[in-house]
Design a protein around this motif. Sequence first.
Motif, mmCIF file in Angstrom:
data_model
loop_
_atom_site.group_PDB
_atom_site.id
_atom_site.type_symbol
_atom_site.label_atom_id
_atom_site.label_comp_id
_atom_site.label_asym_id
_atom_site.label_seq_id
_atom_site.Cartn_x
_atom_site.Cartn_y
_atom_site.Cartn_z
ATOM 1 N N ASN A 49 -48.867 103.894 -19.551
ATOM 2 C CA ASN A 49 -48.529 105.095 -18.807
ATOM 3 C C ASN A 49 -48.242 106.234 -19.765
ATOM 4 O O ASN A 49 -47.881 106.025 -20.915
ATOM 5 N N TYR A 54 -46.395 109.824 -15.264
ATOM 6 C CA TYR A 54 -45.070 109.541 -14.713
ATOM 7 C C TYR A 54 -44.528 110.758 -13.956
ATOM 8 O O TYR A 54 -44.022 110.632 -12.838
ATOM 9 N N LYS A 57 -46.327 111.090 -10.629
ATOM 10 C CA LYS A 57 -45.901 110.056 -9.684
ATOM 11 C C LYS A 57 -44.499 110.361 -9.162
ATOM 12 O O LYS A 57 -44.235 110.259 -7.959
ATOM 13 N N ARG A 58 -43.632 110.769 -10.072
ATOM 14 C CA ARG A 58 -42.264 111.087 -9.685
ATOM 15 C C ARG A 58 -42.233 112.266 -8.703
ATOM 16 O O ARG A 58 -41.525 112.223 -7.697
ATOM 17 N N GLU A 61 -43.559 111.099 -5.289
ATOM 18 C CA GLU A 61 -42.586 110.250 -4.602
ATOM 19 C C GLU A 61 -41.371 111.054 -4.135
ATOM 20 O O GLU A 61 -40.802 110.754 -3.096
ATOM 21 N N TYR A 71 -34.391 104.835 -8.884
ATOM 22 C CA TYR A 71 -35.784 104.916 -8.447
ATOM 23 C C TYR A 71 -36.648 105.585 -9.514
ATOM 24 O O TYR A 71 -37.776 105.158 -9.761
ATOM 25 N N TYR A 74 -37.288 102.984 -12.040
ATOM 26 C CA TYR A 74 -38.279 102.053 -11.500
ATOM 27 C C TYR A 74 -39.691 102.612 -11.694
ATOM 28 O O TYR A 74 -40.595 101.915 -12.169
ATOM 29 N N LEU A 75 -39.902 103.862 -11.329
ATOM 30 C CA LEU A 75 -41.220 104.480 -11.477
ATOM 31 C C LEU A 75 -41.648 104.550 -12.939
ATOM 32 O O LEU A 75 -42.828 104.386 -13.260
ATOM 33 N N ARG A 76 -40.702 104.795 -13.814
ATOM 34 C CA ARG A 76 -41.009 104.940 -15.245
ATOM 35 C C ARG A 76 -41.385 103.611 -15.892
ATOM 36 O O ARG A 76 -42.266 103.569 -16.742
ATOM 37 N N GLU A 81 -46.599 100.995 -10.910
ATOM 38 C CA GLU A 81 -46.505 102.413 -10.580
ATOM 39 C C GLU A 81 -47.205 103.310 -11.610
ATOM 40 O O GLU A 81 -47.171 104.517 -11.498
ATOM 41 N N TRP A 82 -47.815 102.729 -12.593
ATOM 42 C CA TRP A 82 -48.378 103.480 -13.726
ATOM 43 C C TRP A 82 -49.806 103.958 -13.475
ATOM 44 O O TRP A 82 -50.556 103.377 -12.694
#
Length: 176
Positions: A49, A54, A57-58, A61, A71, A74-76, A81-82
Motif C-alpha cells: 500500500n 490509504y 480509502k480513508r 470510508e 478504524y 485498521y484501514l492503514r 483494504e490496500w
Amino acid sequence: MDWIAVAGELQAATVAAVDMVSSKLEKQRLYAVCLQTADDGMSVGFCANTEESYAEKRAAEAEIEDMSPDYAAYLRWTPAEWGYEGFGDDLFADINRDLTAASAAVHDDFALYFDHLIRAMTDALAYLRAERALVLDGVTLFVTISDSEAADAVERRSVQRLNRSTLAAEFDQRLG
C-alpha cells in the motif's frame, strides 16, 4: 516439502512483485508490504500500500462511516483494504500450486507445516529487505494470516525481525 526451495521461490516472487509494484507507483509513496496466507496455508499473496492509496480509502470510508482512530489504523494496516492486495498473483502461481498440494497432504503435523511456511514467508521478506534496501527505506514489512486469531502474534514477530525499531513501534501502536 523442501522448505529451502520454497523459501527461494518465495524470495524470487517477492522481489519480482515489489519491482512490478514499484514500477507502477509513479510518485506514490510505498509505506507497507506484506506476505499473506490463510489458516489453511495453501497459498501466499503479496500485498502493498501507498500513502496516497490509504488517504483515498480513508476519505472514501469517512464519507460513510465515522473515522475513529481504531478504524483509521485498521484501514492503514489491513491488507484487505490496500490498493495492491494480491498484487502479482501470477508470480506466486507455481509456489501456490505446490503449497496447495502440500497443505492438503499434511495429516500428522499441520502445525509444523504452517510454522515452516510462516518462517519461509518471513525469510522471503528479509531477503527482499536486503535486496531492495533503497526502495524499501521507511517501508514496513510483515507477514500476516488473513482472518485469523493467530495473525497478531505472527505480525508482531515478523515486524520485529524485519524492520528497524521506529517502524516496528509505529506498527505495534496500530491498535493502541
